[in-house]
Scaffold this active site. Structure first.
Site, PDB file in Angstrom:
ATOM      1  N   LEU A  56     -12.311 -90.171   0.392  1.00  0.00           N
ATOM      2  CA  LEU A  56     -11.565 -88.997  -0.048  1.00  0.00           C
ATOM      3  C   LEU A  56     -10.322 -88.818   0.810  1.00  0.00           C
ATOM      4  O   LEU A  56      -9.219 -88.628   0.292  1.00  0.00           O
ATOM      5  CB  LEU A  56     -12.456 -87.750   0.021  1.00  0.00           C
ATOM      6  CG  LEU A  56     -11.782 -86.399  -0.242  1.00  0.00           C
ATOM      7  CD1 LEU A  56     -11.115 -86.372  -1.606  1.00  0.00           C
ATOM      8  CD2 LEU A  56     -12.795 -85.266  -0.114  1.00  0.00           C
ATOM      9  N   HIS A  93     -16.738 -83.058  14.271  1.00  0.00           N
ATOM     10  CA  HIS A  93     -18.084 -82.873  13.740  1.00  0.00           C
ATOM     11  C   HIS A  93     -18.144 -82.911  12.217  1.00  0.00           C
ATOM     12  O   HIS A  93     -19.081 -82.371  11.629  1.00  0.00           O
ATOM     13  CB  HIS A  93     -18.715 -81.584  14.263  1.00  0.00           C
ATOM     14  CG  HIS A  93     -20.230 -81.603  14.230  1.00  0.00           C
ATOM     15  ND1 HIS A  93     -20.960 -82.718  14.557  1.00  0.00           N
ATOM     16  CD2 HIS A  93     -21.154 -80.647  13.893  1.00  0.00           C
ATOM     17  CE1 HIS A  93     -22.253 -82.445  14.446  1.00  0.00           C
ATOM     18  NE2 HIS A  93     -22.391 -81.204  14.036  1.00  0.00           N
ATOM     19  N   HIS A 102     -18.992 -75.189  11.405  1.00  0.00           N
ATOM     20  CA  HIS A 102     -19.550 -76.502  11.092  1.00  0.00           C
ATOM     21  C   HIS A 102     -18.753 -77.121   9.944  1.00  0.00           C
ATOM     22  O   HIS A 102     -18.601 -76.494   8.889  1.00  0.00           O
ATOM     23  CB  HIS A 102     -21.017 -76.375  10.666  1.00  0.00           C
ATOM     24  CG  HIS A 102     -21.985 -76.992  11.612  1.00  0.00           C
ATOM     25  ND1 HIS A 102     -22.554 -76.289  12.648  1.00  0.00           N
ATOM     26  CD2 HIS A 102     -22.484 -78.249  11.697  1.00  0.00           C
ATOM     27  CE1 HIS A 102     -23.376 -77.089  13.319  1.00  0.00           C
ATOM     28  NE2 HIS A 102     -23.347 -78.286  12.766  1.00  0.00           N
ATOM     29  N   SER A 162     -22.166 -71.697   9.977  1.00  0.00           N
ATOM     30  CA  SER A 162     -22.030 -72.416   8.712  1.00  0.00           C
ATOM     31  C   SER A 162     -20.836 -71.902   7.930  1.00  0.00           C
ATOM     32  O   SER A 162     -20.547 -70.698   7.938  1.00  0.00           O
ATOM     33  CB  SER A 162     -23.301 -72.240   7.870  1.00  0.00           C
ATOM     34  OG  SER A 162     -23.113 -72.734   6.556  1.00  0.00           O
ATOM     35  N   GLU A 179     -23.861 -79.221  20.858  1.00  0.00           N
ATOM     36  CA  GLU A 179     -23.541 -78.122  19.961  1.00  0.00           C
ATOM     37  C   GLU A 179     -24.122 -76.816  20.516  1.00  0.00           C
ATOM     38  O   GLU A 179     -25.326 -76.585  20.447  1.00  0.00           O
ATOM     39  CB  GLU A 179     -24.098 -78.397  18.565  1.00  0.00           C
ATOM     40  CG  GLU A 179     -23.642 -79.728  17.987  1.00  0.00           C
ATOM     41  CD  GLU A 179     -24.226 -80.009  16.614  1.00  0.00           C
ATOM     42  OE1 GLU A 179     -24.123 -79.122  15.740  1.00  0.00           O
ATOM     43  OE2 GLU A 179     -24.781 -81.103  16.416  1.00  0.00           O
ATOM     44  N   TYR A 183     -28.370 -80.045  20.393  1.00  0.00           N
ATOM     45  CA  TYR A 183     -28.038 -78.613  20.433  1.00  0.00           C
ATOM     46  C   TYR A 183     -28.329 -77.978  21.793  1.00  0.00           C
ATOM     47  O   TYR A 183     -29.072 -78.523  22.606  1.00  0.00           O
ATOM     48  CB  TYR A 183     -28.814 -77.864  19.344  1.00  0.00           C
ATOM     49  CG  TYR A 183     -28.245 -78.076  17.963  1.00  0.00           C
ATOM     50  CD1 TYR A 183     -27.489 -77.093  17.335  1.00  0.00           C
ATOM     51  CD2 TYR A 183     -28.436 -79.278  17.294  1.00  0.00           C
ATOM     52  CE1 TYR A 183     -26.954 -77.287  16.075  1.00  0.00           C
ATOM     53  CE2 TYR A 183     -27.904 -79.488  16.029  1.00  0.00           C
ATOM     54  CZ  TYR A 183     -27.168 -78.482  15.427  1.00  0.00           C
ATOM     55  OH  TYR A 183     -26.624 -78.684  14.190  1.00  0.00           O
ATOM     56  N   ASP A 194      -4.144 -92.987   0.137  1.00  0.00           N
ATOM     57  CA  ASP A 194      -5.570 -92.633   0.183  1.00  0.00           C
ATOM     58  C   ASP A 194      -5.894 -91.588   1.236  1.00  0.00           C
ATOM     59  O   ASP A 194      -7.050 -91.179   1.378  1.00  0.00           O
ATOM     60  CB  ASP A 194      -6.440 -93.883   0.366  1.00  0.00           C
ATOM     61  CG  ASP A 194      -6.228 -94.581   1.704  1.00  0.00           C
ATOM     62  OD1 ASP A 194      -5.456 -94.078   2.539  1.00  0.00           O
ATOM     63  OD2 ASP A 194      -6.836 -95.652   1.915  1.00  0.00           O
ATOM     64  N   SER A 215      -4.280 -88.730   0.975  1.00  0.00           N
ATOM     65  CA  SER A 215      -3.941 -87.519   0.224  1.00  0.00           C
ATOM     66  C   SER A 215      -5.194 -86.898  -0.380  1.00  0.00           C
ATOM     67  O   SER A 215      -6.055 -87.613  -0.915  1.00  0.00           O
ATOM     68  CB  SER A 215      -2.958 -87.862  -0.902  1.00  0.00           C
ATOM     69  OG  SER A 215      -1.797 -88.490  -0.416  1.00  0.00           O
ATOM     70  N   THR A 274      -6.148 -87.676  -4.146  1.00  0.00           N
ATOM     71  CA  THR A 274      -6.647 -88.970  -4.611  1.00  0.00           C
ATOM     72  C   THR A 274      -8.105 -89.162  -4.215  1.00  0.00           C
ATOM     73  O   THR A 274      -8.596 -88.570  -3.256  1.00  0.00           O
ATOM     74  CB  THR A 274      -5.820 -90.123  -4.018  1.00  0.00           C
ATOM     75  OG1 THR A 274      -5.923 -90.101  -2.589  1.00  0.00           O
ATOM     76  CG2 THR A 274      -4.361 -90.014  -4.429  1.00  0.00           C
TER      77      THR A 274
END
Length: 758
Positions: A112, A172, A281, A332, A518, A557, A690, A692, A695
Site C-alpha cells: 500500500l 509500531h 497504536h 487504540s 510499550e 509491555y 507505489d 502514494s 495506489t
C-alpha cells in the site's frame, strides 16, 4: 474448578497447534542437533550480515576503517547543527509475515505504501556533542537490528555515532515485514530470520543517517505541545482503573493526549523537518490486512511531507517529518470501541468477552467505513494537529546536547520499594492473557483477557513440549499465571532478551527517553514525572520529557504494578514481572542524574548483549518464477478500460513475479508508476508511485512459480483530466539446473486510457 470442555473449532485448533509445535520441535532438533547450527547464507535471505564487534575490539575496528569526515561546521552562531535524512527501508512485500499481530497466515501480499527511516542529527555549534534520533516505519527495533546498525556506524564514522548518542525507534506499524529478530520467540513468530529484509532495513537506516550527516547545517529548533482529541481510546480501561484514584484524579483522560512537536529551521528560516511524539497504536489497519504499509502515523507523515515537498513524489524532497511512537501500550485508534461482531453489543468489560461467542467475537472498530478509511481519518487528524503545533511553535530549544546509555540485565534488577524494602525483577515469562490478543486483534484461540488462573490442559501441553516452569519463575510473576516461561527456554537460542538498553538523550530543555517496549498510559506518566523530577533535583528545571517507544530492543509491555494485578493482555505481556516499571523508573533516574551532574563518563556500560549468528532460515523457500506458456513477465492479462472518471479505480493485471526478488536486486525504486502524457513535451510524466496512498500493488501467488500482479489507481478528485498509463516494474528469479539463481528485471505497461472529470 469446573471441567473444561472444548468446541469442535477449539479441538481442531488445539490439534493443529500440537502438530505444528511437534513439527517445529522436530525441525529444530534436526537443524540444531545433527548439524550444530545453520549459517544464514545468501539464498536463504539474500545477504550476509556483518558480525557484531564486541566493545573490546572496537578500537581495532575504528583504526581499520577510518571515520567518514564530517562536513565543515560553522561555529559562531546560536542554535544547533541540524541534519535530516529519509531513506526507504521497506524490505520484502511478499512471502513474509507482517509483524505485530502475531497472526498465523497474515503474510505480506503486496504494498500500500513504502516504509521509511527518518533520521535527525542535532549537534552543538562547535560539533563536539551530537545526538541522532531515527524513527523507522517498522513494528519495533530489534536488538539484532540495533547492534548491526551500530557496528556499521562505527565502521564508517568511528566514535562519532555511538550506542549512547543514537536512538533507533520503531513507529509500531503492525503492517511492516517481520523476520529481523534474533530471539527465538520472535524468530518463530516471523517464520524464520529473513536476511534479505533485514539487510534492506539496515541499509535504509544507514542511508537515512548518512543523508542527515551530509546535510547538516546551522539552524534552530522550536518546541510546542498540545492535546490531540478524538483519535484514541484506552483499550484496557478496567486495568487503568486499578491505579489509585488520587493519581487518576490528576488527569482528565485515561489516555495521554499530549503531542510534543519539534520544528527545525535553518538560519535563513528554511524548513528542515519535524519530529512529533504522540501515544497511539498504529493498528487502524487490522489483522486481515496483507498489504505492507505505515498505518495511521505513516499517513500523517505522508501528508506533512507532501505539503512541505510540493512538486515531489512521495518519499522524495528535502523536508523530513517523523511521527514517532510514545507511551502507546494501552491506546487504540479504534475509537468506536469494542463490540461483539455477532450481536453488536458492547464488550467493553474486564475480560473483553461477548455473551455469545466469547472473547474471539470482541473487536474494536475505527471511525471509517473500512480499515483503510479509518487509517486515513485518524492519520489526517494527527497530521492536522501537528501542523497547528508546528506552525505556532515559538519556544526555542537552547542549551547543551548530552546522552547517557547503559545495558542492563533486566532479569536481575533490585528495586527499592521504599527505604527499607526491596523487590526483584524476573526472568521473562508470558501469561495466559498474552495468548488472548487485544480488542485490536484477537487471537484465534479462546483465551480470555484478565486470566489469573492456570488451565490444566495448556499446562500439560506446555510441560510436554517445552518443559515445566520453575517454582521461582512462577512465584516471581504472581499473580500472572505463567503460560510460557521464555526466560528458561534456551534452545535453539534464548527466547527473550535478558540484556536491555536504557538511554536518554538531551537537547537543551528536551530529554528523549528511549523505552525498549510499550508503556501503558499511566506507566508513561509515572516514568516521565520521575525523570523530570530527577533532572529538577540537580538543577535542570522545566525539562520536557518525550517518551519514545519501541527503541533499541523489544521487550513487549510495561504496566504499572496495579495494572499488572488485573492481568489483561498488556500485563500478561510484561515479561520481567510486576516490578518492571519500578525498575525502569529507577534506571532512567540514574541516567538523568548522570547527565545533570555531568558524570556520564563514570557510569558502567553494563553487560554487552549477545549476538546469535546462526538463526532459523525462512520457512518459505525461494523458487524460480515462471510465466505462462506464450507469455512474458510484464504482459497484460486484464487490461484497463479506455476511460475512467475521477473517484473511480483504474485497474490492470500483469504476468507477475515474486516481489521479494526486488528486495534482493534493487534496480527499481518502485513497483509501479501512474504516468500522464504531456502533449507539449510529447513525454510521459510520473504522477504517482507505489509510495502514494492512491495506489495499491497486489501480488497473487499461484502454483509452480506462477503469479499475477494487480495494480490499482484510486483516482483522486485532484487528478487532472488527460491521457494516462500504469507501468509495472518487477524482478523474476531464473534458475537453471546446476547454475546459481539469477535475478532479472522486467517492465510492463498498460495501454493508454483517459481520465475525465465529468
Amino acid at each position: 474448578m469446573a471441567k473444561r470442555t472444548f468446541s469442535v473449532l477449539e479441538t481442531f485448533l488445539i490439534f493443529l497447534l500440537v502438530m505444528m509445535t511437534a513439527i517445529t520441535v522436530a525441525l529444530l532438533s534436526l537443524l540444531f542437533i545433527t548439524s550444530g547450527t545453520i549459517e544464514n547464507h545468501k539464498d536463504s535471505g539474500g545477504f550476509l550480515t556483518t558480525q557484531h564487534t564486541p566493545a573490546s575490539q572496537s578500537s581495532a575496528a575504528t583504526s581499520a576503517s577510518p571515520a567518514t569526515p564530517a562536513p565543515p561546521l560553522l561555529q559562531n552562531f546560536s542554535g544547533f547543527h541540524i541534519g535530516v535524512g529519509r531513506a526507504d527501508c521497506t524490505g520484502q512485500v511478499s512471502d513474509i509475515n507482517l509483524m505485530g499481530y502475531g497472526k498465523a497466515g497474515q503474510n505480506a501480499q503486496g504494498l500500500l505504501t513504502r516504509l521509511y527511516s527518518r533520521a535527525f542529527i542535532m549537534a552543538e555549534p562547535d560539533g563536539s556533542n551530537r545526538v541522532v534520533f531515527v524513527s523507522i516505519e517498522i513494528g519495533m527495533v530489534s536488538q539484532r537490528l540495533r547492534l548491526e546498525v551500530m557496528d556499521r556506524l562505527e565502521s564508517k564514522y568511528g566514535s562519532l555515532y555511538r550506542r549512547d548518542n543514537v536512538i533507533l525507534s520503531g513507529t509500531h506499524t503492525h503492517s511492516a515485514p517481520a523476520g529481523f529478530f534474533q530471539y527465538t520467540l520472535f524468530v518463530l513468530a516471523s517464520e524464520g530470520f529473513n536476511n534479505r529484509s533485514f539487510e534492506y532495513m539496515v541499509s535504509g537506516i544507514m542511508k537515512s543517517i548518512d543523508i542527515a550527516h551530509r546535510n547538516m547545517k546551522p539552524g534552530k529548533i522550536f518546541m510546542n505541545k498540545g492535546n490531540v482529541l478524538g483519535v484514541q481510546i484506552n483499550r484496557s480501561p478496567t486495568s487503568y482503573l486499578q491505579n489509585p484514584q488520587s493519581e487518576r484524579a490528576r488527569y482528565s483522560s485515561n489516555t495521554e493526549r499530549e503531542m510534543i512537536t519539534l520544528k527545525m529551521l535553518d538560519l535563513n528560516g528554511a524548513e528542515l523537518g519535524l519530529i512529533s511524539w504522540f501515544s497511539i497504536h498504529p493498528v487502524s489497519m487490522n489483522n486481515t490486512n496483507h498489504l505492507v504499509n505505515s498505518d495511521n502515523v505513516g499517513y500523517a507523515a505522508y501528508l506533512f511531507e507532501q505539503e512541505k515537498n510540493k512538486g515531489y513524489l512521495p518519499g522524495q524532497g528535502p523536508f523530513v517529518a517523523a511521527f514517532a511512537s510514545s507511551a502507546l501500550g494501552d491506546v487504540s485508534p479504534n475509537i468506536l470501541g469494542p463490540h461483539c461482531v455477532n450481536t453488536g453489543e458492547s464488550c467493553d468489560n474486564a475480560n473483553s468477552s461477548c455473551p455469545i461467542g466469547g472473547p474471539i467475537m470482541c473487536m474494536a472498530q475505527g471511525p471509517g467505513q473500512d480499515m483503510l478509511d479509518s487509517t486515513q481519518m485518524i492519520g489526517r487528524a494527527i497530521y492536522e494537529r501537528a501542523q497547528e503545533l508546528y506552525d505556532s511553535a515559538s519556544q526555542e530549544v537552547t542549551g547543551p546536547v548530552a546522552s547517557a546509555h547503559q545495558w542492563v540485565n533486566m532479569t536481575d534488577v533490585t528495586v527499592w520499594l521504599n527505604s527499607t524494602h526491596t523487590a526483584k525483577t524476573c526472568k521473562p515469562a508470558l501469561g495466559y492473557s498474552f495468548a488472548a490478543g487485544t480488542i485490536d486483534g484477537v487471537s484465534g484461540l479462546n483465551f480470555t483477557q484478565g486470566t489469573t488462573e492456570t488451565d490444566p490442559f495448556w499446562e500439560s501441553l506446555r510441560d510436554q513440549l517445552l518443559g515445566r516452569p520453575s517454582y521461582e519463575i512462577k512465584e516471581c510473576h504472581k499473580p500472572k499465571p505463567v503460560l510460557l516461561h521464555t526466560g528458561e527456554i534456551t534452545r535453539p537460542h534464548p527466547w527473550h532478551p535478558e540484556i536491555v538498553d536504557v538511554q536518554i538523550i538531551t537537547i537543551g530543555s528536551l530529554a528523549i527517553a528511549a523505552i525498549p517496549g510499550e508503556l501503558t498510559t499511566m506507566s508513561g506518566r509515572r516514568l516521565r514525572e520521575a525523570v523530570q523530577a530527577e533532572f529538577a533535583s540537580y538543577g535542570m528545571k522545566d525539562m520536557t520529557i518525550a517518551i519514545s517507544g519501541l527503541c533499541n530492543v523489544y521487550t513487549h509491555y510495561i504496566t504499572t504494578y496495579e495494572e499488572y494485578q488485573a492481568q489483561r493482555y498488556e500485563a500478561a505481556s510484561t515479561i520481567y514481572g510486576p516490578h518492571t516499571l519500578s525498575a525502569y523508573i529507577q534506571l532512567f533516574r540514574t541516567l538523568a542524574k548522570a547527565i545533570a551532574t555531568d558524570t556520564v563518563a563514570n557510569m558502567s556500560s553494563g553487560p554487552e548483549p549477545p549476538v546469535f549468528k546462526q538463526l532459523i532460515p525462512p520457512l518459505i523457500p525461494n523458487i524460480a518464477d515462471r510465466a505462462p506458456i506464450g507469455r512474458n513477465f510484464g504482459d497484460v492479462l486484464e487490461p484497463v478500460k479506455p476511460e475512467y472518471r475521477v473517484g473511480e479505480v483504474a485497474e490492470v493485471t500483469f504476468v507477475g513475479a515474486n516481489p521479494k526478488n526486488s528486495a534482493e536486486n534493487q534496480t527499481h525504486e518502485t513497483f509501479l508508476t501512474v504516468e500522464k502524457y504531456d502533449d507539449t513535451t510529447t513525454a510521459w510524466h510520473i504522477m504517482y508511485n507505489d509510495a502514494s496512498w492512491e495506489t495499491r500493488f497486489y501480488w497473487h501467488k499461484g502454483l509452480l512459480g506462477r503469479s499475477n500482479a494487480t495494480i490499482e489507481w484510486h483516482i483522486p478528485e485532484t487528478a487532472q483530466p488527460g491521457i494516462y498509463r500504469i507501468r509495472y516494474f518487477g524482478h523474476n528469479r531464473k534458475q537453471e539446473i546446476l547454475k546459481p539463481a539469477v535475478i532479472l528485471s522486467f517492465e510492463g505497461s498498460s495501454s493508454a486510457f483517459e481520465v475525465v472529470t465529468t
